[in-house]
Scaffold this motif. Sequence first.
Motif, PDB file in Angstrom:
ATOM      1  N   VAL A   8      50.349  43.664  46.950  1.00  0.00           N
ATOM      2  CA  VAL A   8      50.483  42.258  46.570  1.00  0.00           C
ATOM      3  C   VAL A   8      51.434  41.548  47.524  1.00  0.00           C
ATOM      4  O   VAL A   8      51.211  40.399  47.913  1.00  0.00           O
ATOM      5  N   LEU A  60      53.673  53.690  29.282  1.00  0.00           N
ATOM      6  CA  LEU A  60      53.701  55.145  29.189  1.00  0.00           C
ATOM      7  C   LEU A  60      55.054  55.700  29.570  1.00  0.00           C
ATOM      8  O   LEU A  60      55.484  56.713  29.033  1.00  0.00           O
ATOM      9  N   VAL A  73      47.267  51.407  42.006  1.00  0.00           N
ATOM     10  CA  VAL A  73      47.182  51.249  40.548  1.00  0.00           C
ATOM     11  C   VAL A  73      46.276  52.315  39.947  1.00  0.00           C
ATOM     12  O   VAL A  73      46.605  52.950  38.939  1.00  0.00           O
ATOM     13  N   MET A  74      45.107  52.552  40.596  1.00  0.00           N
ATOM     14  CA  MET A  74      44.177  53.552  40.062  1.00  0.00           C
ATOM     15  C   MET A  74      44.840  54.926  39.996  1.00  0.00           C
ATOM     16  O   MET A  74      44.757  55.632  38.992  1.00  0.00           O
ATOM     17  N   THR A 106      44.200  40.325  42.750  1.00  0.00           N
ATOM     18  CA  THR A 106      45.075  41.438  43.112  1.00  0.00           C
ATOM     19  C   THR A 106      46.299  41.475  42.213  1.00  0.00           C
ATOM     20  O   THR A 106      46.752  42.550  41.812  1.00  0.00           O
ATOM     21  N   GLU A 148      53.904  54.226  43.480  1.00  0.00           N
ATOM     22  CA  GLU A 148      54.514  53.038  42.881  1.00  0.00           C
ATOM     23  C   GLU A 148      54.841  52.004  43.943  1.00  0.00           C
ATOM     24  O   GLU A 148      54.730  50.797  43.703  1.00  0.00           O
ATOM     25  N   MET A 154      49.373  58.932  35.165  1.00  0.00           N
ATOM     26  CA  MET A 154      49.982  58.727  33.856  1.00  0.00           C
ATOM     27  C   MET A 154      49.176  59.417  32.764  1.00  0.00           C
ATOM     28  O   MET A 154      49.710  60.120  31.920  1.00  0.00           O
ATOM     29  N   PHE A 155      47.833  59.204  32.791  1.00  0.00           N
ATOM     30  CA  PHE A 155      46.991  59.782  31.750  1.00  0.00           C
ATOM     31  C   PHE A 155      46.963  61.296  31.861  1.00  0.00           C
ATOM     32  O   PHE A 155      47.099  62.011  30.872  1.00  0.00           O
ATOM     33  N   GLY A 189      45.956  44.574  51.965  1.00  0.00           N
ATOM     34  CA  GLY A 189      46.798  44.409  50.785  1.00  0.00           C
ATOM     35  C   GLY A 189      46.055  44.757  49.519  1.00  0.00           C
ATOM     36  O   GLY A 189      46.559  45.496  48.665  1.00  0.00           O
ATOM     37  N   VAL A 190      44.823  44.235  49.394  1.00  0.00           N
ATOM     38  CA  VAL A 190      44.028  44.520  48.197  1.00  0.00           C
ATOM     39  C   VAL A 190      43.807  46.023  48.059  1.00  0.00           C
ATOM     40  O   VAL A 190      43.995  46.603  46.978  1.00  0.00           O
ATOM     41  N   LYS A 223      47.999  55.602  39.947  1.00  0.00           N
ATOM     42  CA  LYS A 223      49.118  55.638  39.002  1.00  0.00           C
ATOM     43  C   LYS A 223      48.602  55.826  37.581  1.00  0.00           C
ATOM     44  O   LYS A 223      49.144  56.634  36.816  1.00  0.00           O
ATOM     45  N   ILE A 224      47.525  55.092  37.238  1.00  0.00           N
ATOM     46  CA  ILE A 224      46.969  55.236  35.892  1.00  0.00           C
ATOM     47  C   ILE A 224      46.473  56.670  35.692  1.00  0.00           C
ATOM     48  O   ILE A 224      46.705  57.286  34.652  1.00  0.00           O
ATOM     49  N   PHE A 225      45.819  57.218  36.729  1.00  0.00           N
ATOM     50  CA  PHE A 225      45.333  58.593  36.626  1.00  0.00           C
ATOM     51  C   PHE A 225      46.491  59.557  36.413  1.00  0.00           C
ATOM     52  O   PHE A 225      46.446  60.422  35.531  1.00  0.00           O
ATOM     53  N   THR A 236      47.029  47.932  46.901  1.00  0.00           N
ATOM     54  CA  THR A 236      47.367  47.759  45.491  1.00  0.00           C
ATOM     55  C   THR A 236      46.364  48.454  44.589  1.00  0.00           C
ATOM     56  O   THR A 236      46.735  49.150  43.643  1.00  0.00           O
ATOM     57  N   VAL A 237      45.062  48.282  44.882  1.00  0.00           N
ATOM     58  CA  VAL A 237      44.044  48.847  43.995  1.00  0.00           C
ATOM     59  C   VAL A 237      44.155  50.356  43.949  1.00  0.00           C
ATOM     60  O   VAL A 237      44.183  50.968  42.872  1.00  0.00           O
ATOM     61  N   VAL A 293      45.375  43.123  38.986  1.00  0.00           N
ATOM     62  CA  VAL A 293      45.363  44.582  39.116  1.00  0.00           C
ATOM     63  C   VAL A 293      46.777  45.116  39.112  1.00  0.00           C
ATOM     64  O   VAL A 293      47.105  46.099  38.424  1.00  0.00           O
ATOM     65  N   PHE A 294      47.653  44.450  39.860  1.00  0.00           N
ATOM     66  CA  PHE A 294      49.059  44.854  39.914  1.00  0.00           C
ATOM     67  C   PHE A 294      49.682  44.819  38.523  1.00  0.00           C
ATOM     68  O   PHE A 294      50.388  45.735  38.107  1.00  0.00           O
ATOM     69  N   VAL A 305      50.699  49.583  32.497  1.00  0.00           N
ATOM     70  CA  VAL A 305      50.523  50.999  32.151  1.00  0.00           C
ATOM     71  C   VAL A 305      51.805  51.768  32.415  1.00  0.00           C
ATOM     72  O   VAL A 305      52.248  52.583  31.596  1.00  0.00           O
ATOM     73  N   VAL A 332      51.699  50.097  44.729  1.00  0.00           N
ATOM     74  CA  VAL A 332      51.306  49.111  43.720  1.00  0.00           C
ATOM     75  C   VAL A 332      51.879  47.740  44.072  1.00  0.00           C
ATOM     76  O   VAL A 332      51.184  46.726  44.036  1.00  0.00           O
ATOM     77  N   GLY A 333      53.170  47.717  44.435  1.00  0.00           N
ATOM     78  CA  GLY A 333      53.786  46.438  44.734  1.00  0.00           C
ATOM     79  C   GLY A 333      53.529  45.974  46.161  1.00  0.00           C
ATOM     80  O   GLY A 333      53.388  44.786  46.420  1.00  0.00           O
ATOM     81  N   LEU A 344      39.053  58.553  33.880  1.00  0.00           N
ATOM     82  CA  LEU A 344      40.165  58.123  33.032  1.00  0.00           C
ATOM     83  C   LEU A 344      39.825  58.308  31.557  1.00  0.00           C
ATOM     84  O   LEU A 344      40.672  58.734  30.767  1.00  0.00           O
TER      85      LEU A 344
END
Lengths: 168, 143
Positions: B76, A157, B125-126, A143, B69, B132-133, B117-118, B128-130, B121-122, A146-147, A153, B72-73, A55
């Motif tokens: 949780v 963005l 999110v990872m 969790t 996406e 996005m960047f 679940g964990v 999605k951030i990747f 989500t994890v 993290v969500f 983000v 991500v939800g 990242l």
Amino acid sequence: MAVLTVGVAVQRNLFSVVILSGIYSFLMATVLVALDAVDVGMTEASVGAGVSSVLLLGALTLCGGEEAKPLNRRWLPLLLAAVIVGALVYGTLGLPGFADPNAPIHMVVAPRYLERAVTETGVPNVVTAVLASYRGYDTLGETTVVFTAGAGVIALLRRRRRAAKGAK
Amino acid sequence: MKGFLVLRIVAKMLIPYILVFALYVQFHGDYSPGGGFQAGVIAAAAIMLYGLIFGLPSARRLVPDAVVETMVGLGVLIYAGVGLVGLALGGNYLDYFVLARDPVAGQLRGIFWVEIGVAITVSGVMLKIFYMFAGRRRRDDTR
């Protein structure tokens, strides 16, 4: 690790900084494994050295590879850092000795977890049992954090993307 | 980086094993180090490697944005849903003992779903951030 930290502070080229901090994370992971915290070491290696390096490199391609020139007054940050280091070291003096069996953290709930986790949850890995069962609320909160980070983000963005579209 | 033959071959060889290792860390987390968080990160890292080597568009074709996406939800929701199921079956929130007739089996079931679940989500999110960047640069270039 100390050498790496100095390298990160001195180095002006951000690409080297990212690589050095990745190496630092790997060393940190080995330290954690040596401390028998394999779960945490695994997380450190995969998140700290792997994903966050990728990242940061992605961010570097966006903003260029050289650090900006430092401001003139460099003594104030140094003083601040020294004060914080002093406070932290002073704080560690109050901690119980390393691996002291009589430390407060080992006296309250830890023995109960260690004794009864396997019979109560059927999970031999006590770390998993504590994380997911005894401390289920904490992990739910984690969790959710993290969500929330992901949602933040996305919100930041994506709004920029829409604004760019509107400007066109 | 599509031109680098060695990178492509090595990545092709590695990615299946990374994904299998993620599954191992996920489902063997009861007995060995690891769990949902680590498994999610490792799975996301496999997709990131794919995206780095074969380009972001092919990664996006493999795991579309909508899926990420949703993940991500969804994670949780699964976690909180396990808590609600416990509530519905007459226990406290996040009480796993009531999930099965045998309390220990209930614990195992609860931990299993919570870890899933964990992980979802994890890794969502990872990734999605990747995305996005990594995606921003290309959009700036095309403009």
